[in-house]
Scaffold this motif. Structure first.
Motif, PDB file in Angstrom:
ATOM      1  N   ASN A 108       0.655  -1.122  -0.081  1.00 13.81           N
ATOM      2  CA  ASN A 108       0.217  -0.096   0.070  1.00 13.81           C
ATOM      3  C   ASN A 108       0.880   1.177   0.112  1.00 13.81           C
ATOM      4  O   ASN A 108       0.383   2.395  -0.343  1.00 13.81           O
ATOM      5  CB  ASN A 108      -0.965   0.108   1.424  1.00 13.81           C
ATOM      6  N   ARG A 109       2.099   1.076   0.012  1.00 13.06           N
ATOM      7  CA  ARG A 109       3.034   2.229   0.245  1.00 13.06           C
ATOM      8  C   ARG A 109       3.052   3.157  -1.044  1.00 13.06           C
ATOM      9  O   ARG A 109       3.003   4.580  -0.901  1.00 13.06           O
ATOM     10  CB  ARG A 109       4.406   1.874   0.278  1.00 13.06           C
ATOM     11  N   HIS A 110       2.953   2.365  -2.178  1.00 10.77           N
ATOM     12  CA  HIS A 110       3.011   3.469  -3.425  1.00 10.77           C
ATOM     13  C   HIS A 110       1.636   3.311  -4.212  1.00 10.77           C
ATOM     14  O   HIS A 110       1.871   3.619  -5.312  1.00 10.77           O
ATOM     15  CB  HIS A 110       4.201   2.878  -4.080  1.00 10.77           C
ATOM     16  N   ALA A 111       0.597   3.037  -3.332  1.00  8.50           N
ATOM     17  CA  ALA A 111      -0.617   3.028  -4.136  1.00  8.50           C
ATOM     18  C   ALA A 111      -1.097   4.281  -4.319  1.00  8.50           C
ATOM     19  O   ALA A 111      -1.259   5.152  -3.280  1.00  8.50           O
ATOM     20  CB  ALA A 111      -1.717   2.198  -3.383  1.00  8.50           C
ATOM     21  N   VAL A 112      -1.511   4.783  -5.633  1.00 10.41           N
ATOM     22  CA  VAL A 112      -1.780   6.139  -5.638  1.00 10.41           C
ATOM     23  C   VAL A 112      -3.138   6.016  -6.595  1.00 10.41           C
ATOM     24  O   VAL A 112      -3.302   5.426  -7.431  1.00 10.41           O
ATOM     25  CB  VAL A 112      -0.954   6.822  -6.658  1.00 10.41           C
ATOM     26  N   ARG A 113      -4.323   6.870  -5.831  1.00  8.77           N
ATOM     27  CA  ARG A 113      -5.603   6.502  -6.513  1.00  8.77           C
ATOM     28  C   ARG A 113      -5.605   7.676  -7.690  1.00  8.77           C
ATOM     29  O   ARG A 113      -5.041   8.470  -7.494  1.00  8.77           O
ATOM     30  CB  ARG A 113      -6.711   7.261  -5.440  1.00  8.77           C
ATOM     31  N   PRO A 114      -6.019   7.159  -8.901  1.00  5.10           N
ATOM     32  CA  PRO A 114      -5.917   7.841 -10.202  1.00  5.10           C
ATOM     33  C   PRO A 114      -6.785   9.324  -9.819  1.00  5.10           C
ATOM     34  O   PRO A 114      -7.952   9.342  -8.998  1.00  5.10           O
ATOM     35  CB  PRO A 114      -6.498   7.149 -11.011  1.00  5.10           C
ATOM     36  N   ALA A 115      -6.333  10.351 -10.497  1.00  4.97           N
ATOM     37  CA  ALA A 115      -7.052  11.521 -10.329  1.00  4.97           C
ATOM     38  C   ALA A 115      -8.665  11.359 -10.691  1.00  4.97           C
ATOM     39  O   ALA A 115      -8.927  10.366 -11.593  1.00  4.97           O
ATOM     40  CB  ALA A 115      -6.717  12.595 -11.348  1.00  4.97           C
ATOM     41  N   ARG A 116      -9.482  12.038 -10.287  1.00  7.45           N
ATOM     42  CA  ARG A 116     -10.727  11.765 -10.590  1.00  7.45           C
ATOM     43  C   ARG A 116     -11.364  12.084 -11.979  1.00  7.45           C
ATOM     44  O   ARG A 116     -12.087  11.679 -12.623  1.00  7.45           O
ATOM     45  CB  ARG A 116     -11.914  12.690  -9.655  1.00  7.45           C
ATOM     46  N   SER A 117     -10.538  13.085 -12.653  1.00  9.29           N
ATOM     47  CA  SER A 117     -10.906  13.385 -13.962  1.00  9.29           C
ATOM     48  C   SER A 117     -10.604  12.391 -14.673  1.00  9.29           C
ATOM     49  O   SER A 117     -11.380  12.041 -15.894  1.00  9.29           O
ATOM     50  CB  SER A 117      -9.962  14.727 -14.296  1.00  9.29           C
ATOM     51  N   ILE A 118      -9.418  11.527 -14.646  1.00 13.35           N
ATOM     52  CA  ILE A 118      -9.175  10.684 -15.521  1.00 13.35           C
ATOM     53  C   ILE A 118     -10.129   9.429 -15.287  1.00 13.35           C
ATOM     54  O   ILE A 118     -10.559   8.466 -16.282  1.00 13.35           O
ATOM     55  CB  ILE A 118      -7.644   9.929 -15.378  1.00 13.35           C
ATOM     56  N   GLY A 119     -10.706   9.205 -14.092  1.00 15.66           N
ATOM     57  CA  GLY A 119     -11.715   8.405 -13.804  1.00 15.66           C
ATOM     58  C   GLY A 119     -12.961   8.530 -14.538  1.00 15.66           C
ATOM     59  O   GLY A 119     -13.514   7.654 -15.034  1.00 15.66           O
ATOM     60  N   VAL A 120     -13.349   9.819 -14.660  1.00 13.75           N
ATOM     61  CA  VAL A 120     -14.525  10.098 -15.518  1.00 13.75           C
ATOM     62  C   VAL A 120     -14.170  10.024 -16.961  1.00 13.75           C
ATOM     63  O   VAL A 120     -15.261   9.448 -17.707  1.00 13.75           O
ATOM     64  CB  VAL A 120     -14.917  11.757 -15.197  1.00 13.75           C
ATOM     65  N   LEU A 121     -13.088  10.322 -17.296  1.00 17.36           N
ATOM     66  CA  LEU A 121     -12.850  10.289 -18.615  1.00 17.36           C
ATOM     67  C   LEU A 121     -13.003   8.783 -19.152  1.00 17.36           C
ATOM     68  O   LEU A 121     -13.215   8.393 -20.468  1.00 17.36           O
ATOM     69  CB  LEU A 121     -11.276  10.645 -18.924  1.00 17.36           C
ATOM     70  N   TYR A 122     -12.471   7.743 -18.281  1.00 14.98           N
ATOM     71  CA  TYR A 122     -12.567   6.439 -18.768  1.00 14.98           C
ATOM     72  C   TYR A 122     -13.653   5.521 -18.284  1.00 14.98           C
ATOM     73  O   TYR A 122     -13.967   4.501 -18.760  1.00 14.98           O
ATOM     74  CB  TYR A 122     -11.296   5.554 -18.226  1.00 14.98           C
TER      75      TYR A 122
END
Length: 380
Positions: A174-188
């Motif tokens: 979990n150390r390097h887990a980064v939640r993707p930006a919400r914008s790219i989530g909406v895009l995809y």
């Protein structure tokens, strides 16, 4: 005389064993990380709740190897599986096995030595290092749709080297887990109709086309964009919330509304006409920030609930031309701006909506009035 059994895991039949030697067998690939062997396999969904366990919730954090299960996350995860039985995707579970694991390669050398059968005694303890919420969601989904039991999920097996090692694995995973930006989530996101509407607005509306950051949820100081896709999504979500509209109708109505808003905000047009740099507009005004789009969306939603006829709601927006959107306007301090920075908290969104309702002559809801009263008492 000892009883013999035959166990079946997936399509693989385990050879008869004595009662003291029951075991699971998994088709697996052998790998090495940090000098330790690990194995990747596919496990039938129906076995996930039966063999993978959690640490006890009542243990203190230092005696557990993972976080306490957040049951509030489970309904959404379970719904995701059940609503998309032909299209869901889950990443692999990671588990430590407290027991003897034996791997039999298909050959003694070459590529065949990496593939084979992984045998694990049934009395072994399987501890999930990563994926406990996926495991719990699978268990709930199986209760409603048992047919999912024949589908599989990838599992990565490690030897259990004790509590300290399991805790370290959790920290490392979990150390390097980064939640993707919400914008790219909406895009995809091609399931969410409002995400589709936001993308359509970003590409079709003359107000937004070419001025929406589609990937990041924060604009850099030098960006030539006026809006982020996530801000447009949340503003449009607030605008259409609770309205019974077909997707095409929703997109058309949203486009009409934002184009009407554009007529009340001359700075947006100035940026498109290259009369004002986007960077300066964002620096000096708040009307392209997420809090403003969200607030304007809520205002529009109130107007649409009275009537979606353009001739009615558009006229009600006329007073917006008199709103001073400049950051220098002291009225925004404590509402949209806190300590010199634009705030997107729920309370600040509500205070911004209240300010706009006042200018448009719209009544506050009981909740909005409560927030307004608290704000006024604090400023007294």
């Amino acid at each position: 005389m000892e009883t013999q059994v035959t166990a079946q895991v997936g399509a693989k039949v385990v050879a008869p064993r004595t009662s003291v030697g029951f075991e699971y067998t998994f088709p697996a690939i052998r790998g090495v990380q940090a000098g330790r062997e690990f194995y990747t396999s596919m496990c039938p969904m129906r076995l996930i709740p039966k063999i993978f366990i959690f640490d006890e919730d009542d243990l203190s954090a230092e005696l557990r190897a993972q976080r306490v299960l957040n049951k509030g996350r489970l309904p959404a995860l379970t719904k995701y599986i059940l609503d998309n039985p032909d299209d869901y995707v889950f990443s692999a579970l990671t588990a430590s096995v407290d027991g003897d694991m034996s791997f039999e390669g298909h050959s003694a050398e070459g590529p065949g030595m990496r593939t084979g059968q992984l045998r694990i005694p049934m009395d072994s303890r399987f501890l999930i290092n990563d994926g406990q919420h996926r495991r719990a969601a699978i268990e709930q989904a199986l209760k409603e749709n048992p047919d999912l039991g024949d589908e599989t999920i990838a599992v990565v097996f490690f030897h259990d080297a004790g509590l300290a090692r399991s805790q370290q694995m959790f920290a490392d995973l979990n150390r390097h887990a980064v939640r993707p930006a919400r914008s790219i989530g909406v895009l995809y996101d091609h399931r969410d109709e409002e995400a589709k509407t936001a993308r359509a607005l970003a590409s079709l509306s003359p107000v937004f086309n070419g001025y929406v950051e589609m990937e990041k949820s924060n604009l850099s100081a030098r960006s030539s964009k006026m809006f982020t896709l996530s801000a447009l999504y949340y503003g449009t979500h607030a605008l259409l919330q609770g309205l019974d509209l077909k997707p095409d109708e929703a997109t058309k109505l949203a486009q009409s509304y934002w184009e009407a808003i554009d007529q009340s905000l001359p700075e947006w047009a100035m940026v498109r006409n290259r009369e004002l740099p986007a960077q300066e507009m964002r620096r000096d005004y708040i009307h392209s920030h997420g809090i403003a789009l969200h607030g304007l969306g809520r205002i529009g939603n109130s107007l649409f609930r009275e009537s979606t006829a353009v001739t009615k709601w558009k006229k009600r927006l006329t007073p917006l031309k008199k709103v001073n959107w400049s950051r220098a306007n002291a009225d925004w301090e404590g509402r949209a701006i806190v300590g010199g920075r634009v705030s997107k908290s729920h309370q600040n969104v509500t205070l911004t909506v209240n300010y706009l309702r006042h200018h448009l002559g719209l009544a506050l809801s009981p909740e909005e009035q409560r927030v307004e009263d608290a704000y006024l008492r604090g400023g007294a």
